[in-house]
Design a protein around this motif. Sequence first.
Motif, short mmCIF file in Angstrom:
data_model
loop_
_atom_site.label_atom_id
_atom_site.label_comp_id
_atom_site.label_asym_id
_atom_site.label_seq_id
_atom_site.Cartn_x
_atom_site.Cartn_y
_atom_site.Cartn_z
N VAL A 14 44.03 29.28 28.52
CA VAL A 14 44.86 28.08 28.40
C VAL A 14 44.49 27.34 27.11
N LYS A 15 45.51 27.02 26.31
CA LYS A 15 45.30 26.22 25.10
C LYS A 15 45.30 24.75 25.47
N ILE A 16 44.25 24.04 25.04
CA ILE A 16 44.04 22.65 25.48
C ILE A 16 43.81 21.74 24.28
N ASP A 17 44.51 20.61 24.30
CA ASP A 17 44.37 19.62 23.24
C ASP A 17 42.93 19.12 23.18
N ASP A 18 42.44 18.88 21.93
CA ASP A 18 41.05 18.44 21.78
C ASP A 18 40.95 17.21 20.89
N THR A 19 42.05 16.46 20.78
CA THR A 19 41.97 15.20 20.05
C THR A 19 41.35 14.13 20.95
N GLU A 20 40.95 13.04 20.36
CA GLU A 20 40.26 11.99 21.13
C GLU A 20 41.13 11.48 22.27
N ILE A 21 42.43 11.35 22.04
CA ILE A 21 43.34 10.80 23.05
C ILE A 21 43.52 11.75 24.23
N ALA A 22 43.17 13.03 24.03
CA ALA A 22 43.32 14.03 25.10
C ALA A 22 42.16 14.01 26.09
N HIS A 23 41.09 13.33 25.72
CA HIS A 23 39.91 13.28 26.60
C HIS A 23 40.06 12.15 27.62
N PRO A 24 39.54 12.33 28.85
CA PRO A 24 38.85 13.51 29.36
C PRO A 24 39.83 14.64 29.69
N GLN A 25 39.44 15.86 29.37
CA GLN A 25 40.28 17.02 29.66
C GLN A 25 40.11 17.42 31.12
N GLU A 64 45.43 22.08 12.52
CA GLU A 64 45.89 21.27 11.40
C GLU A 64 45.08 19.97 11.28
N SER A 65 45.02 19.48 10.04
CA SER A 65 44.34 18.20 9.72
C SER A 65 42.85 18.24 10.01
N GLY A 66 42.29 19.44 10.14
CA GLY A 66 40.85 19.55 10.36
C GLY A 66 40.40 19.16 11.75
N LEU A 67 41.36 19.07 12.69
CA LEU A 67 41.03 18.76 14.09
C LEU A 67 40.71 20.06 14.83
N THR A 68 40.37 19.94 16.11
CA THR A 68 40.04 21.13 16.89
C THR A 68 40.94 21.24 18.12
N ARG A 69 41.01 22.46 18.64
CA ARG A 69 41.76 22.75 19.86
C ARG A 69 40.96 23.78 20.64
N LEU A 70 41.11 23.79 21.96
CA LEU A 70 40.33 24.69 22.80
C LEU A 70 41.17 25.85 23.31
N ALA A 71 40.52 26.99 23.45
CA ALA A 71 41.07 28.12 24.20
C ALA A 71 40.10 28.34 25.36
N ALA A 72 40.49 27.88 26.55
CA ALA A 72 39.63 27.96 27.73
C ALA A 72 39.99 29.21 28.52
N LEU A 126 23.84 19.46 26.87
CA LEU A 126 24.93 18.55 27.19
C LEU A 126 25.83 18.42 25.97
N ILE A 127 27.14 18.38 26.21
CA ILE A 127 28.12 18.38 25.13
C ILE A 127 28.58 16.96 24.84
N TYR A 128 28.63 16.62 23.56
CA TYR A 128 29.15 15.33 23.12
C TYR A 128 30.30 15.57 22.15
N PHE A 129 31.41 14.86 22.37
CA PHE A 129 32.56 14.93 21.48
C PHE A 129 32.46 13.73 20.56
N GLY A 130 32.11 13.97 19.30
CA GLY A 130 31.77 12.87 18.42
C GLY A 130 30.45 12.28 18.89
N ASP A 131 30.45 10.98 19.15
CA ASP A 131 29.23 10.33 19.65
C ASP A 131 29.27 10.09 21.15
#
Length: 329
Positions: free
Chosen positions: A53-64, A79-87, A225-230
Amino acid sequence: MKLVRKFFLITSLIVVLASIAGLSDLTEITNKPEIERNVFNGLPGENNQILVVKIDDTEIAHPQIGIADADIVYVEQVESGLTRLAAIFSSKLPPLIGPVRSARISDIELLAQFGRVGFAYSGAQSKLRPVLAEANLENLSAERNPPSIYGKDPNRPGPVNMILKPDLLLERANAREATVIDIPVTAPWVFGDQQESLVQASQVEIKWPNATYRLKWSVEQEKYLIYFGDSPNLDASGEHLFVDTAVIQLVSITPSIYGDKFGGVTPFSKTTGTGKAILLRDGFSHEISWERESEEDVTTWRRSDGEVANFKPGRIWVFLTDQMPKITP
């Protein structure tokens, strides 16, 4: 003489009984059913059809949603140097997964090593659709399924509001005779004990042009433990997401011929060929290399001495980037 004969008879009887008991124990051990382990995570569990499943990984998409149940998660640049997930899911399915977003050209090469997977995504640009159609992927996108399967969360803004019901998706897909979705057969890693390392890694920073992940070793939980940004990277269930094994796979990232509707150029992360990587497990980092001759081959991970690197059973995240991580002992 009678006493001696009696002694020998008793002794023989004891030996025979002991032998029978030993054989019985051996039979029990031999007949004991082997514990099934999931090929992807190495833990006791089932090997069901592979769903990606392709999942959005921008800040507004959290929590996934549903990430905590993924066996493997790939983090890739878009695009734009952002990230996306393939779960990637196989051992179990959560009731909901999301927010679901669109496919990218890097997915085709990356996922080919897993066989024919069920590929769930929101859509794709018109130029990419015929390429996806020719790939060894079972198209389970929202373009081919109803809103009862790909619903919208009223509490999330668009375009990060598409939520998937994976059980209904696979049920509908498997009702069609032509559907082919593989189960795990070979994993692109080997599980085993940690190999010698003198490099502690209490914190690791992984970067892209406009995204940053941090992994922090927890002595209490014995996991990263995983941190997205800070911020702590939380699943929608409230769980602080973690990994048992993390790999920072250094790949070539170049502009592709594709782009998004806003004019951004889609990057292509090349996952065939050879390259360097950093393996993280048990609070230590290991400098390793990766090799994958063709799309159909699984990735092989090797230590500096040429031996295969051992992964720790459990959750595995692979970060595809072209920047060396910053490691804090």
